[in-house]
Design an enzyme around this catalytic site. Structure first.
Site, PDB file in Angstrom:
ATOM      1  N   VAL A  14       0.831  -1.200   0.000  1.00 13.58           N
ATOM      2  CA  VAL A  14       0.000   0.000   0.000  1.00 13.58           C
ATOM      3  C   VAL A  14       0.868   1.254   0.000  1.00 13.58           C
ATOM      4  O   VAL A  14       0.572   2.229  -0.696  1.00 13.58           O
ATOM      5  CB  VAL A  14      -0.974   0.001   1.194  1.00 13.58           C
ATOM      6  N   CYS A 131     -10.815  -1.579   3.069  1.00 16.43           N
ATOM      7  CA  CYS A 131     -10.911  -1.645   1.606  1.00 16.43           C
ATOM      8  C   CYS A 131     -12.251  -2.196   1.137  1.00 16.43           C
ATOM      9  O   CYS A 131     -12.852  -1.665   0.189  1.00 16.43           O
ATOM     10  CB  CYS A 131      -9.760  -2.479   1.046  1.00 16.43           C
ATOM     11  N   HIS A 243     -10.743  -6.822  -4.958  1.00 16.18           N
ATOM     12  CA  HIS A 243     -11.792  -7.414  -4.126  1.00 16.18           C
ATOM     13  C   HIS A 243     -13.112  -7.384  -4.895  1.00 16.18           C
ATOM     14  O   HIS A 243     -13.419  -6.407  -5.592  1.00 16.18           O
ATOM     15  CB  HIS A 243     -11.978  -6.616  -2.832  1.00 16.18           C
TER      16      HIS A 243
END
Length: 343
Positions: A14, A131, A243
């Site tokens: 990240v 997230c 995702h």
């Protein structure tokens, strides 16, 4: 007007994405500092196409004169160092779970609740949501504005990058091992992740939920509406980046498919890609490297009075983490909420 910006956890997945995003979006910086743990001191990370930064020690860094710090080093490290940075006058945008549910720390998705940003001054800390929460509330917000969301049932299909670089390495190594008939020993996950799905993210709570599932419910209520009921099942899948979520929404009042489609088409940061044909939807592979939250498979849910179902996909390292943090910094800049300083 430009800023001195520190990226904490700069050697992680990240952190590297934060540096990349700052450069890509041409955020007004006069200096960027890459910070990480002592064992990473002296390593090099890229900032943009040409600049290379030497990683400095977080433990030794003085935040005086730094206006913005993007944190993604893990919750325990943020707990120790984010308040230190904030006390030195630096605005902390924290990507960990450490501060998200503290009542005096705003939890912000700029396209959803930008008005909450003005509440950061008491602690000098703004929290980046989980997230999986970010992409879901991005899709829910335009629908909530029409008919008010009553209840959400969501199953997630979360990539291994959400658990860090070591988790990505484990998926790669286990996949290779299976092909050559070598043994696989899980280390980052409780069960093998290659060619498998694991319905377990974060630790288990007393009621049987995992912490990840609790986060999705609690954060959605804090960001969007405290009256929304959310039940989540969070699953780790053998995908490197991106995702996906299967979302079933019950509304308080009627909402048609066409109303929902129009609202999603107009929603900032959301792309509706929904053709009722083979391949007429977005998958995690398609979303990797993209900034948008993609919505597909939108349809009526006939099992409740006012229901819709849809498929939602996003790159968890970008909008799910780095991009959202940089967008918060951009919003602070645009609203004139950060004043340049000199240390």
């Amino acid at each position: 007007m430009s800023y001195r910006v520190a990226v904490v956890g700069a050697t992680g997945a990240v952190g590297r994405e934060m540096l990349k995003t700052l450069a890509e979006r041409d955020f007004p910086v006069r200096e960027v500092i890459a910070l990480a743990s002592g064992r990473s001191t002296g390593h090099e990370v890229s900032f943009g196409e040409k600049a290379v930064l030497k990683v400095q020690s977080l433990d030794r860094f003085d935040f005086k004169g730094t206006e913005i710090a993007l944190f993604s080093p893990g919750a325990a490290v943020s707990a120790q160092h984010a308040p230190r940075a904030a006390a030195d006058g630096c605005v902390v945008i924290d990507n960990t779970s450490q501060f998200r549910m503290e009542p005096d720390v705003p939890l912000v998705v700029p396209e959803v609740n930008p008005r909450h940003l003005k509440n950061f001054a008491r602690r000098n800390i703004i929290a980046n949501p989980n997230c999986s929460t970010i992409q879901m509330v991005m899709a829910l917000k335009p629908l909530h504005d029409i008919a008010r969301v009553k209840r959400v049932v969501v199953a997630t299909y979360q990539s291994v990058s959400g658990a860090g670089k070591e988790a990505m390495d484990e998926l790669f190594n286990q996949t290779r091992a299976i092909y050559v008939n070598d043994p696989t020993v899980p280390e980052q996950f409780p069960k093998p992740i290659a060619f498998n799905c694991i319905p377990h993210i974060d630790r288990f709570l007393e009621d049987g939920e995992t912490k990840e599932e609790w986060k999705m419910a609690a954060e959605t209520r804090k960001i969007l509406d405290p009256d929304i009921a959310v039940i989540a099942t969070c699953v780790r899948v053998p995908v490197f980046i991106g995702h996906a979520e299967a979302v079933h929404v019950e509304f308080e009042t009627p909402i048609t498919e066409e109303q929902a489609r129009e609202a999603l088409r107009e929603a900032p940061g959301v792309q509706l890609v929904d053709k009722r044909e083979d391949g007429g939807y977005v998958t995690q592979v398609d979303a990797a490297g993209e900034d948008a939250v993609f919505v597909s498979r939108l349809r009526r849910d006939p099992t409740v009075p006012h229901g819709l179902a849809f498929w939602c996909v996003s790159d968890n390292l970008r909008k799910g983490a780095a991009l959202n943090a940089v967008q918060i910094a951009e919003a602070l800049h645009e609203q004139g909420l950060i004043r340049p300083r000199r240390g």
